[in-house]
Design an enzyme around this catalytic site. Structure first.
Site, PDB file in Angstrom:
ATOM      1  N   ASN A 153      40.643  56.622  28.355  1.00  0.00           N
ATOM      2  CA  ASN A 153      41.119  55.253  28.470  1.00  0.00           C
ATOM      3  C   ASN A 153      41.285  54.886  29.932  1.00  0.00           C
ATOM      4  O   ASN A 153      41.353  55.742  30.796  1.00  0.00           O
ATOM      5  CB  ASN A 153      42.433  55.059  27.710  1.00  0.00           C
ATOM      6  CG  ASN A 153      42.209  54.609  26.278  1.00  0.00           C
ATOM      7  OD1 ASN A 153      41.705  53.527  26.023  1.00  0.00           O
ATOM      8  ND2 ASN A 153      42.574  55.470  25.332  1.00  0.00           N
ATOM      9  N   ASP A 203      47.436  55.227  27.751  1.00  0.00           N
ATOM     10  CA  ASP A 203      46.334  54.423  27.215  1.00  0.00           C
ATOM     11  C   ASP A 203      45.776  53.560  28.345  1.00  0.00           C
ATOM     12  O   ASP A 203      45.427  54.073  29.403  1.00  0.00           O
ATOM     13  CB  ASP A 203      46.827  53.608  26.017  1.00  0.00           C
ATOM     14  CG  ASP A 203      45.713  53.182  25.074  1.00  0.00           C
ATOM     15  OD1 ASP A 203      44.610  52.860  25.547  1.00  0.00           O
ATOM     16  OD2 ASP A 203      45.940  53.154  23.854  1.00  0.00           O
TER      17      ASP A 203
END
Length: 308
Positions: A153, A203
């Site tokens: 990510n 993330d």
């Protein structure tokens, strides 16, 4: 310790399964709902409402604008990298995940200040080490830059484009690499931060005007801000367990956060939404594929003063 955030506004209660990839482009906020293959834009007006720009029949991980092609995007989509036209058609550059041993899809990505597009891939079943990071050069060549990842990510770049941060969400690790400014080669990745399970999983990320790194913490309902030397400066809570991406517009002192309903047992209006949070810093202009930073600043012009 996480500090409660005083003011969180639900800008869009879209019920998105997996909203992601929030970027500030040409005075508007652009984001995707990955699994439904949808692309949205959100303008900063008195009563903002998202407008759907594209609906694809494959997962859409992220987009970045294309230099000198208004309305066109480069996209991490399905099993590869494609140009997404203003009419919603895909012009494929490469589908490298068609050649992998396990079913996989593209995930998060971003254009860097040198005009290259970087995007990660992951196995649908989360097979450890099955993910890769790809670099798409301005001439359309797609190169596998890193492999052995699980759920990449980010990435996020410093303003000069010489440092890349990359999260491997499943491993709970944020990596940092030096980027060759001319050729795009990467140094060996080094661990910038390692997270325990209780802290959530890193993330989506972005770098602010002070070169600090902001990280959405999947599973923890939190956003973290790190100093470039690795010190954790601040943790703020958000009213959704799965924040997925963070965006700092170049003006307005607002943090825009996408969240997911995926895996949430009792979702609220803040899960699968776009959130807005006041913060004391700003971000930098989003970069376009195929444009240098200087060209991109001219293309962006003067963005709106405030985010949605």
């Amino acid at each position: 310790m996480a500090h409660p955030t005083a003011s969180v506004t639900v800008v869009v209660d879209g019920g998105y399964e997996l909203a992601e990839g929030g970027r500030w482009v040409d005075g508007r906020y652009v984001y995707v709902d990955i699994l439904s293959g949808r692309l949205f834009e959100l303008h900063a007006d008195a009563a903002p409402a998202p407008r759907q720009l594209a609906l694809l029949d494959v997962p859409l991980g992220v987009v970045a604008p294309v230099h000198d092609r208004p309305g066109a995007w480069i996209a991490a989509v399905g099993t590869g990298i494609a140009l997404l036209t203003a009419e919603g058609a895909l012009e494929w550059l490469d589908r490298p995940e068609d050649r992998t041993p396990v079913p996989s899809r593209m995930n998060d990505g971003v254009a860097d200040p040198a005009g290259r597009f970087w995007a990660g891939s992951m196995a649908y079943d989360g097979t450890p080490g099955a993910g890769s990071l790809y670099r798409t050069d301005p001439d359309g060549t797609v190169v596998r830059a890193l492999d052995g990842l699980t759920i990449p990510n980010g990435p996020a770049f410093t303003a000069d484009g010489t440092t890349m941060y990359l999260a491997d969400t499943a491993a709970g690790t944020i990596l940092r690499c030096h980027v060759d400014p001319v050729f795009g080669g990467l140094s060996a990745p080094k661990a910038f931060a390692r997270l325990r399970d209780a802290e959530g999983s890193p993330d989506g990320m972005t770098v602010d005007e002070e070169n600090c790194l902001w990280v959405a913490m999947w599973g923890a309902g939190a956003i973290r801000r790190y100093h470039p030397d690795g010190r954790l400066l601040h943790t703020m809570t958000v009213p959704a367990p799965h924040p997925t991406s963070v965006c700092l517009p170049p003006r307005g002192n607002r943090l825009l956060v996408t969240t997911a309903r995926y895996g949430v047992r009792n979702p609220t209006a803040a899960s699968g939404a776009v959130l807005s949070i006041p913060v004391p810093v700003r971000g930098t202009v989003a970069c376009a594929w195929g444009a240098s930073l200087a060209e991109d600043r001219v293309r962006q012009g003067n963005p709106a003063d405030s985010g949605p």
